[in-house]
Design an enzyme around this catalytic site. Sequence first.
Site, PDB file in Angstrom:
ATOM      1  N   CYS A   1      11.471   9.391   2.580  1.00 28.38           N
ATOM      2  CA  CYS A   1      10.439   9.791   1.607  1.00 28.38           C
ATOM      3  C   CYS A   1      10.322  11.305   1.507  1.00 28.38           C
ATOM      4  O   CYS A   1      10.093  11.838   0.441  1.00 28.38           O
ATOM      5  CB  CYS A   1       9.112   9.183   1.986  1.00 28.38           C
ATOM      6  SG  CYS A   1       8.637   9.633   3.633  1.00 28.38           S
TER       7      CYS A   1
ATOM      8  N   GLU B   1      12.598   9.760  -7.780  1.00 25.49           N
ATOM      9  CA  GLU B   1      13.068   9.716  -6.392  1.00 25.49           C
ATOM     10  C   GLU B   1      14.420   8.994  -6.356  1.00 25.49           C
ATOM     11  O   GLU B   1      14.533   7.854  -6.795  1.00 25.49           O
ATOM     12  CB  GLU B   1      12.030   8.944  -5.580  1.00 25.49           C
ATOM     13  CG  GLU B   1      12.182   9.075  -4.109  1.00 25.49           C
ATOM     14  CD  GLU B   1      11.090   8.302  -3.364  1.00 25.49           C
ATOM     15  OE1 GLU B   1      10.659   7.235  -3.825  1.00 25.49           O
ATOM     16  OE2 GLU B   1      10.688   8.775  -2.282  1.00 25.49           O
TER      17      GLU B   1
ATOM     18  N   LYS C   1       1.966  -5.639   9.107  1.00 22.51           N
ATOM     19  CA  LYS C   1       2.858  -6.361   8.187  1.00 22.51           C
ATOM     20  C   LYS C   1       4.059  -5.438   7.916  1.00 22.51           C
ATOM     21  O   LYS C   1       3.965  -4.478   7.158  1.00 22.51           O
ATOM     22  CB  LYS C   1       2.093  -6.676   6.899  1.00 22.51           C
ATOM     23  CG  LYS C   1       2.922  -6.778   5.629  1.00 22.51           C
ATOM     24  CD  LYS C   1       3.766  -8.025   5.557  1.00 22.51           C
ATOM     25  CE  LYS C   1       4.628  -8.016   4.304  1.00 22.51           C
ATOM     26  NZ  LYS C   1       5.899  -7.293   4.501  1.00 22.51           N
TER      27      LYS C   1
ATOM     28  N   GLU D   1       0.975   6.642   2.319  1.00 27.06           N
ATOM     29  CA  GLU D   1       2.138   7.552   2.370  1.00 27.06           C
ATOM     30  C   GLU D   1       3.126   6.993   1.361  1.00 27.06           C
ATOM     31  O   GLU D   1       3.728   5.949   1.597  1.00 27.06           O
ATOM     32  CB  GLU D   1       2.770   7.529   3.769  1.00 27.06           C
ATOM     33  CG  GLU D   1       1.846   7.927   4.902  1.00 27.06           C
ATOM     34  CD  GLU D   1       1.646   9.419   5.008  1.00 27.06           C
ATOM     35  OE1 GLU D   1       2.262  10.169   4.235  1.00 27.06           O
ATOM     36  OE2 GLU D   1       0.845   9.829   5.856  1.00 27.06           O
TER      37      GLU D   1
HETATM   38  P1  NAP Z   1       7.440  -1.111  -1.087  1.00 27.95           P
HETATM   39  O1  NAP Z   1       8.126  -2.111  -1.902  1.00 27.95           O
HETATM   40  O2  NAP Z   1       6.188  -0.521  -1.600  1.00 27.95           O
HETATM   41  O3  NAP Z   1       7.179  -1.847   0.313  1.00 27.95           O
HETATM   42  C1  NAP Z   1       6.523  -1.234   1.389  1.00 27.95           C
HETATM   43  C2  NAP Z   1       5.759  -2.275   2.167  1.00 27.95           C
HETATM   44  O4  NAP Z   1       4.732  -2.836   1.344  1.00 27.95           O
HETATM   45  C3  NAP Z   1       6.599  -3.472   2.634  1.00 27.95           C
HETATM   46  O5  NAP Z   1       6.107  -3.922   3.875  1.00 27.95           O
HETATM   47  C4  NAP Z   1       6.328  -4.502   1.555  1.00 27.95           C
HETATM   48  O6  NAP Z   1       6.543  -5.832   1.983  1.00 27.95           O
HETATM   49  C5  NAP Z   1       4.853  -4.252   1.298  1.00 27.95           C
HETATM   50  N1  NAP Z   1       4.372  -4.718   0.001  1.00 27.95           N
HETATM   51  C6  NAP Z   1       5.076  -4.916  -1.145  1.00 27.95           C
HETATM   52  N2  NAP Z   1       4.239  -5.371  -2.114  1.00 27.95           N
HETATM   53  C7  NAP Z   1       3.003  -5.467  -1.564  1.00 27.95           C
HETATM   54  C8  NAP Z   1       1.715  -5.868  -2.044  1.00 27.95           C
HETATM   55  N3  NAP Z   1       1.539  -6.271  -3.305  1.00 27.95           N
HETATM   56  N4  NAP Z   1       0.674  -5.824  -1.192  1.00 27.95           N
HETATM   57  C9  NAP Z   1       0.820  -5.421   0.075  1.00 27.95           C
HETATM   58  N5  NAP Z   1       2.014  -5.038   0.606  1.00 27.95           N
HETATM   59  C10 NAP Z   1       3.076  -5.046  -0.216  1.00 27.95           C
HETATM   60  O7  NAP Z   1       8.342   0.139  -0.713  1.00 27.95           O
HETATM   61  P2  NAP Z   1       9.795   0.171  -0.064  1.00 27.95           P
HETATM   62  O8  NAP Z   1      10.766   0.023  -1.135  1.00 27.95           O
HETATM   63  O9  NAP Z   1       9.859  -0.775   1.086  1.00 27.95           O
HETATM   64  O10 NAP Z   1       9.815   1.639   0.579  1.00 27.95           O
HETATM   65  C11 NAP Z   1      10.369   2.741  -0.079  1.00 27.95           C
HETATM   66  C12 NAP Z   1       9.264   3.685  -0.533  1.00 27.95           C
HETATM   67  O11 NAP Z   1       8.439   4.069   0.543  1.00 27.95           O
HETATM   68  C13 NAP Z   1       9.833   4.969  -1.093  1.00 27.95           C
HETATM   69  O12 NAP Z   1       9.218   5.289  -2.301  1.00 27.95           O
HETATM   70  C14 NAP Z   1       9.483   6.006  -0.032  1.00 27.95           C
HETATM   71  O13 NAP Z   1       9.357   7.298  -0.517  1.00 27.95           O
HETATM   72  C15 NAP Z   1       8.222   5.465   0.531  1.00 27.95           C
HETATM   73  N6  NAP Z   1       8.026   5.971   1.880  1.00 27.95           N
HETATM   74  C16 NAP Z   1       7.055   6.897   2.075  1.00 27.95           C
HETATM   75  C17 NAP Z   1       6.859   7.433   3.337  1.00 27.95           C
HETATM   76  C18 NAP Z   1       5.805   8.475   3.573  1.00 27.95           C
HETATM   77  O14 NAP Z   1       5.483   8.723   4.711  1.00 27.95           O
HETATM   78  N7  NAP Z   1       5.245   9.088   2.547  1.00 27.95           N
HETATM   79  C19 NAP Z   1       7.641   6.997   4.411  1.00 27.95           C
HETATM   80  C20 NAP Z   1       8.627   6.045   4.170  1.00 27.95           C
HETATM   81  C21 NAP Z   1       8.793   5.531   2.889  1.00 27.95           C
HETATM   82  P3  NAP Z   1       7.893  -6.630   1.566  1.00 27.95           P
HETATM   83  O15 NAP Z   1       9.002  -5.855   2.183  1.00 27.95           O
HETATM   84  O16 NAP Z   1       7.697  -7.968   2.187  1.00 27.95           O
HETATM   85  O17 NAP Z   1       7.965  -6.660   0.083  1.00 27.95           O
END
Ligand code: NAP
Length: 484
Positions: free
Chosen positions: A287, A388, A178, A253
Amino acid sequence: MQTWTATHQRMWIGGQWVDSVTGETVTVINPANGEVVGDVPKAGRKETAQAVDAAHQAFPAWSGLTAAERGAYLKKWAEEIRRNRESLARLLTMEQGKPLSEALEEVDAAADFSEWYGEEAKRVAGEALPGSKRDQRILVIRQPLGVAALITPWNYPATMVTRKMAAALAAGCTVVLKPASQTPLTAAFLMQLLEKTGLPTGVANLVTGNASEIGQALLDDPKVRKISFTGSTEVGKQLIEASARQVKRLSLELGGNAPLIVFSDADVDRAVAAAVGNKFENCGQMCNGINVIYVHEHLLDDFLQKLVERVGQLRVGFGWEPGTEIGPVIDESGIRKIDELVRDAVEKGAEILTGGRRLLEGPLARGTFYAPTVLAGVSFDMRITQEEIFGPVAPVVSFSDEEEIVKRVNDTPYGLAAYFFTKDIRRAFTVAEGLEFGMVAVNGTSLSVPQAPFGGIKESGQGREGGRYGMEEFLNIKYLSINL
Ligand code: NAP
């Protein structure tokens, strides 16, 4: 001038390319100019259940292949990705915004992950332990855990897919992917390339659409044995709570708050180059990207002068234009967060040395661009040191006491990555060991490579991706006691 024809991509479920049952779609917008890049199906529970069933049916045959046979598909996937690197990178830039040069690097890295796991598949091994009785033999074997659900973010739409999926497939798991709704087209393209390898039906599946419905369906289905998630700490915490009901395995992550510490003996030129390279990669939306820079007071003036000079030269623009170094922030909410943090810092006494505002001149007004920014006079009471930023803003804090600064940067709920510069070998080891982060880079910032364990501690997550550690996340350990 960039011409682009919006594309409709389908989901890949049980070997078929399909739309959602309702026919609804999610529109993908180019953050650089607000134009439509394409759309994907808006799926929910029903399509997710079909994808999980397909993966479940495919599991016995896939896990029954030899490791070399599974690895061969992954090596072919890497070849296909490399063959299509230009068109994949262009699509990635259109839906995510990063400069084409960075998108090409990301596509190359995505291929590297697949190739590396294609090789590593053969190295999953067990152990023979001495028995406790004369006629006892003990074996430890590793087995793929079944269907794995992979949830990926928008900031690295290609590498986040292959880093998870190649490890899972190499281990012998079957998968449901997904991707983030802002960047699902790169994921769909990657799945088309995976199909070209002749991968057996149902081994890999793609669902797009409503995140909470899809997430819930994955959590509720006992056939899904593992969720590997990359994204925000907030959603990660929700998954931890919800996965408790079935004690599903999780790897997470999540967000970070990475410090860069420049000690008094550091090579300032190297530190500035690394600070700019890492902090402004992907418009600061990384991240493991540096969040705040801590500079010893003796080097502060020199460091700031060189940093501001270099940051002031960064070329902001459309990712597809040659020479662009900084693209747009992903969306309006990203811009709002950056703006709030900068304003809070300025109200509490920080000084803007360059940037510090949204860019609304000429064609940039159609996108979500923020000027590369350097803030001086930053202190720990400002939100920007605690949260962040996820944007092109480099806050600089001055320090004088080495032990104190290590304590201060450890005083965060996050623990993903940390960076520091020193020429002193003793300091290099003591500080590296004292930093409470999953990854520490000394005199450089390179971290994400296929062979190394990428991941964090504390609220930055659990589990690792990359290397043999990344494969362990998709394997169960079984202990066999055999009596003769
Ligand atoms: P996000 O809102 O948590 O979304 C990440 C993924 O999760 C997307 O595919 C999103 O789908 C999905 N998602 C959202 N709500 C969900 C739920 N209730 N159940 C299951 N899946 C769900 O985060 P983001 O804004 O896209 O990404 C930015 C964050 O990711 C930052 O905090 C960054 O630090 C972190 N990050 C961490 C790493 C690492 O390796 N540690 C790498 C990259 C990014 P939708 O897009 O359809 O909402």
